[in-house]
Scaffold this motif. Structure first.
Motif, PDB file in Angstrom:
ATOM      1  N   SER A 190       0.965  -0.631  -0.035  1.00 57.13           N
ATOM      2  CA  SER A 190       0.311   0.118   0.227  1.00 57.13           C
ATOM      3  C   SER A 190       0.803   1.395   0.075  1.00 57.13           C
ATOM      4  N   PRO A 191       0.586   2.149  -0.649  1.00 58.25           N
ATOM      5  CA  PRO A 191       1.038   3.640  -0.466  1.00 58.25           C
ATOM      6  C   PRO A 191       1.623   4.104   0.430  1.00 58.25           C
ATOM      7  N   ARG A 192       0.447   3.695   1.223  1.00 61.65           N
ATOM      8  CA  ARG A 192       0.292   4.319   3.041  1.00 61.65           C
ATOM      9  C   ARG A 192       1.415   3.592   3.965  1.00 61.65           C
ATOM     10  N   LEU A 193       2.549   2.479   3.461  1.00 60.78           N
ATOM     11  CA  LEU A 193       3.617   2.153   3.814  1.00 60.78           C
ATOM     12  C   LEU A 193       4.726   2.980   3.705  1.00 60.78           C
ATOM     13  N   ARG A 194       4.577   3.620   2.495  1.00 63.99           N
ATOM     14  CA  ARG A 194       5.582   4.512   1.660  1.00 63.99           C
ATOM     15  C   ARG A 194       6.057   6.103   2.583  1.00 63.99           C
ATOM     16  N   THR A 195       4.938   6.190   3.706  1.00 61.78           N
ATOM     17  CA  THR A 195       5.132   7.872   4.171  1.00 61.78           C
ATOM     18  C   THR A 195       5.754   7.961   4.970  1.00 61.78           C
ATOM     19  N   GLU A 196       6.604   9.306   5.182  1.00 62.62           N
ATOM     20  CA  GLU A 196       7.508   9.405   6.479  1.00 62.62           C
ATOM     21  C   GLU A 196       7.061   8.962   7.726  1.00 62.62           C
ATOM     22  N   LEU A 197       6.640   9.192   7.569  1.00 61.30           N
ATOM     23  CA  LEU A 197       5.632   8.562   9.754  1.00 61.30           C
ATOM     24  C   LEU A 197       5.533   6.911   9.551  1.00 61.30           C
ATOM     25  N   VAL A 198       5.704   6.146   8.449  1.00 60.49           N
ATOM     26  CA  VAL A 198       5.772   4.695   8.528  1.00 60.49           C
ATOM     27  C   VAL A 198       7.408   4.100   8.863  1.00 60.49           C
ATOM     28  N   ARG A 199       7.789   4.870   7.930  1.00 59.94           N
ATOM     29  CA  ARG A 199       9.200   5.133   7.860  1.00 59.94           C
ATOM     30  C   ARG A 199       9.885   4.700   9.320  1.00 59.94           C
ATOM     31  N   ASN A 200       9.211   5.662  10.230  1.00 61.06           N
ATOM     32  CA  ASN A 200       9.868   6.411  11.131  1.00 61.06           C
ATOM     33  C   ASN A 200       9.269   5.191  12.474  1.00 61.06           C
ATOM     34  N   ILE A 201       7.802   4.959  12.302  1.00 60.81           N
ATOM     35  CA  ILE A 201       7.877   3.545  12.947  1.00 60.81           C
ATOM     36  C   ILE A 201       8.599   2.774  12.849  1.00 60.81           C
ATOM     37  N   LEU A 202       8.767   2.299  11.873  1.00 63.83           N
ATOM     38  CA  LEU A 202       9.728   1.189  11.310  1.00 63.83           C
ATOM     39  C   LEU A 202      11.165   1.151  12.253  1.00 63.83           C
ATOM     40  N   GLU A 203      11.468   2.392  11.416  1.00 59.43           N
ATOM     41  CA  GLU A 203      13.029   2.727  11.876  1.00 59.43           C
ATOM     42  C   GLU A 203      12.980   2.740  13.646  1.00 59.43           C
ATOM     43  N   ARG A 204      12.031   2.641  14.454  1.00 59.21           N
ATOM     44  CA  ARG A 204      11.480   2.730  15.491  1.00 59.21           C
ATOM     45  C   ARG A 204      12.050   0.956  16.066  1.00 59.21           C
ATOM     46  N   LEU A 205      10.420   0.523  15.470  1.00 57.89           N
ATOM     47  CA  LEU A 205      10.719  -0.865  15.646  1.00 57.89           C
ATOM     48  C   LEU A 205      11.474  -2.009  15.716  1.00 57.89           C
ATOM     49  N   ARG A 206      12.311  -1.350  14.796  1.00 57.92           N
ATOM     50  CA  ARG A 206      14.152  -1.634  14.292  1.00 57.92           C
ATOM     51  C   ARG A 206      14.782  -1.975  15.435  1.00 57.92           C
ATOM     52  N   ALA A 207      14.496  -0.636  16.073  1.00 62.09           N
ATOM     53  CA  ALA A 207      15.431  -0.298  16.652  1.00 62.09           C
ATOM     54  C   ALA A 207      15.319  -1.027  18.535  1.00 62.09           C
ATOM     55  N   GLY A 208      14.167  -1.327  18.501  1.00 60.07           N
ATOM     56  CA  GLY A 208      13.427  -1.992  19.852  1.00 60.07           C
ATOM     57  C   GLY A 208      12.695  -0.897  20.672  1.00 60.07           C
ATOM     58  N   HIS A 209      12.332   0.191  20.488  1.00 64.97           N
ATOM     59  CA  HIS A 209      11.888   1.129  21.235  1.00 64.97           C
ATOM     60  C   HIS A 209      10.778   1.054  22.147  1.00 64.97           C
ATOM     61  N   THR A 210      10.435   1.234  22.726  1.00 67.52           N
ATOM     62  CA  THR A 210       9.120   1.238  24.067  1.00 67.52           C
ATOM     63  C   THR A 210       8.185   1.721  23.156  1.00 67.52           C
ATOM     64  N   ASP A 211       6.638   1.576  22.821  1.00 67.76           N
ATOM     65  CA  ASP A 211       5.694   2.234  22.457  1.00 67.76           C
ATOM     66  C   ASP A 211       5.745   3.541  22.780  1.00 67.76           C
ATOM     67  N   GLU A 212       5.884   3.534  23.972  1.00 67.92           N
ATOM     68  CA  GLU A 212       6.116   5.229  24.594  1.00 67.92           C
ATOM     69  C   GLU A 212       7.052   5.594  24.234  1.00 67.92           C
ATOM     70  N   ALA A 213       7.315   5.772  24.163  1.00 67.98           N
ATOM     71  CA  ALA A 213       8.982   6.394  23.344  1.00 67.98           C
ATOM     72  C   ALA A 213       9.094   6.699  22.229  1.00 67.98           C
ATOM     73  N   ALA A 214       8.498   5.785  21.732  1.00 69.23           N
ATOM     74  CA  ALA A 214       8.709   6.120  20.280  1.00 69.23           C
ATOM     75  C   ALA A 214       7.743   7.064  19.659  1.00 69.23           C
ATOM     76  N   ALA A 215       6.129   6.799  20.884  1.00 65.62           N
ATOM     77  CA  ALA A 215       5.240   7.691  20.085  1.00 65.62           C
ATOM     78  C   ALA A 215       5.828   9.321  20.428  1.00 65.62           C
ATOM     79  N   ARG A 216       6.279   9.450  21.635  1.00 64.90           N
ATOM     80  CA  ARG A 216       6.707  10.649  21.860  1.00 64.90           C
ATOM     81  C   ARG A 216       7.636  10.998  20.959  1.00 64.90           C
ATOM     82  N   GLU A 217       8.710  10.468  20.723  1.00 63.45           N
ATOM     83  CA  GLU A 217       9.956  11.567  19.496  1.00 63.45           C
ATOM     84  C   GLU A 217       9.528  11.527  18.051  1.00 63.45           C
ATOM     85  N   ILE A 218       8.157  10.603  17.669  1.00 62.61           N
ATOM     86  CA  ILE A 218       7.903  10.649  16.244  1.00 62.61           C
ATOM     87  C   ILE A 218       6.503  11.848  17.009  1.00 62.61           C
TER      88      ILE A 218
END
Length: 256
Positions: A190-218
């Protein structure tokens, strides 16, 4: 216009002890692909195993090579142009008796998907890459067609028959193939997966950030973040967040 056999045939061949012959063939092929090798030899060289041609002969040369394929046709395509158009037309219009491997860049992927539909899925392996790619056609691992680089003589290409040189070109293609992804899978994303927001989320998932920390960062709510994570995992058919990160790399959503 047809190509006389002599235009595609080269003299000589590589065998033990003919190092100068092999070096010449490899250097000429590399010069056409990488645009980095210049030939400054003061000694006499053996007859070349690279036959140079002009753009008027390209379609006929490709047709002759593809028509003689017995086992495989491997091709790398970048963008639009005579090389891509001729290759896709010939592949789609010829009786498919061999395995067809097509590697393309993102700017050529939709055209490839549209034109390659007549080829049975059992015979076709089409993939897309984000890596730098040079146009190349290899038939049965025995002969290759290499277009000249953009700054070289317009329309020039070479047909390479030297076994060792063709093998070297195959290795270049294999290197680009490594890390590529299935074209059909890529187009289904989906084109929805190619947005900057999704990329930021994926990077934080890969880095192992907690949901709370990742949500706050983005700068999104925790609820929104988790909703996106669930959508991403569903779209990537991932059963875990780690697997989602792996699939994201495979699909080109994240760099390796």
């Amino acid at each position: 216009m047809t190509v006389e056999p002599s235009a595609l045939r080269t003299t000589g061949g590589w065998a033990g002890g003919h190092a100068a012959h092999l070096e010449q063939a490899l250097l000429q092929a590399r010069a056409l692909i990488e645009s980095t090798v210049s030939m400054h030899r003061e000694r006499q060289v053996l007859p070349s195993t690279v036959a140079r041609n002009n753009i008027a002969q390209l379609g006929a040369a490709m047709e002759q090579l593809i028509g003689t394929a017995r086992h495989s046709v491997s091709i790398a395509l970048t963008g639009l142009g005579e090389f891509t158009e001729s290759a896709l037309r010939l592949l789609a219009g010829s009786p498919v008796r061999t395995t067809v491997r097509v590697l393309c860049t993102a700017d050529a992927m939709q055209l490839c998907a549209d034109r390659l539909r007549p080829i049975p899925e059992s015979r076709l392996d089409a993939r897309v890459t984000d890596r730098e790619l040079r146009r190349l056609l290899v038939v049965d691992g025995r002969v290759a067609l290499v277009p000249a680089p953009p700054h070289a003589a317009e329309g020039q290409f070479a047909v390479v028959h030297d076994t060792a040189a063709v093998r070297a070109l195959e290795l270049l293609l294999a290197g680009a193939w490594s890390g590529s992804r299935d074209l059909a899978d890529h187009l289904r994303l989906s084109p929805r997966l190619r947005t900057e927001l999704v990329r930021n989320i994926l990077e934080r998932l890969r880095a192992g950030h907690t949901d709370e920390a990742a949500a706050r960062e983005i700068n999104v709510s925790l609820r929104t973040y988790r909703r996106y994570v669930a959508e991403i995992m569903r779209a990537l058919d991932a059963s875990s967040r780690f697997q989602a990160g792996v699939r994201a790399v495979e699909c080109g959503l994240l760099s390796a």
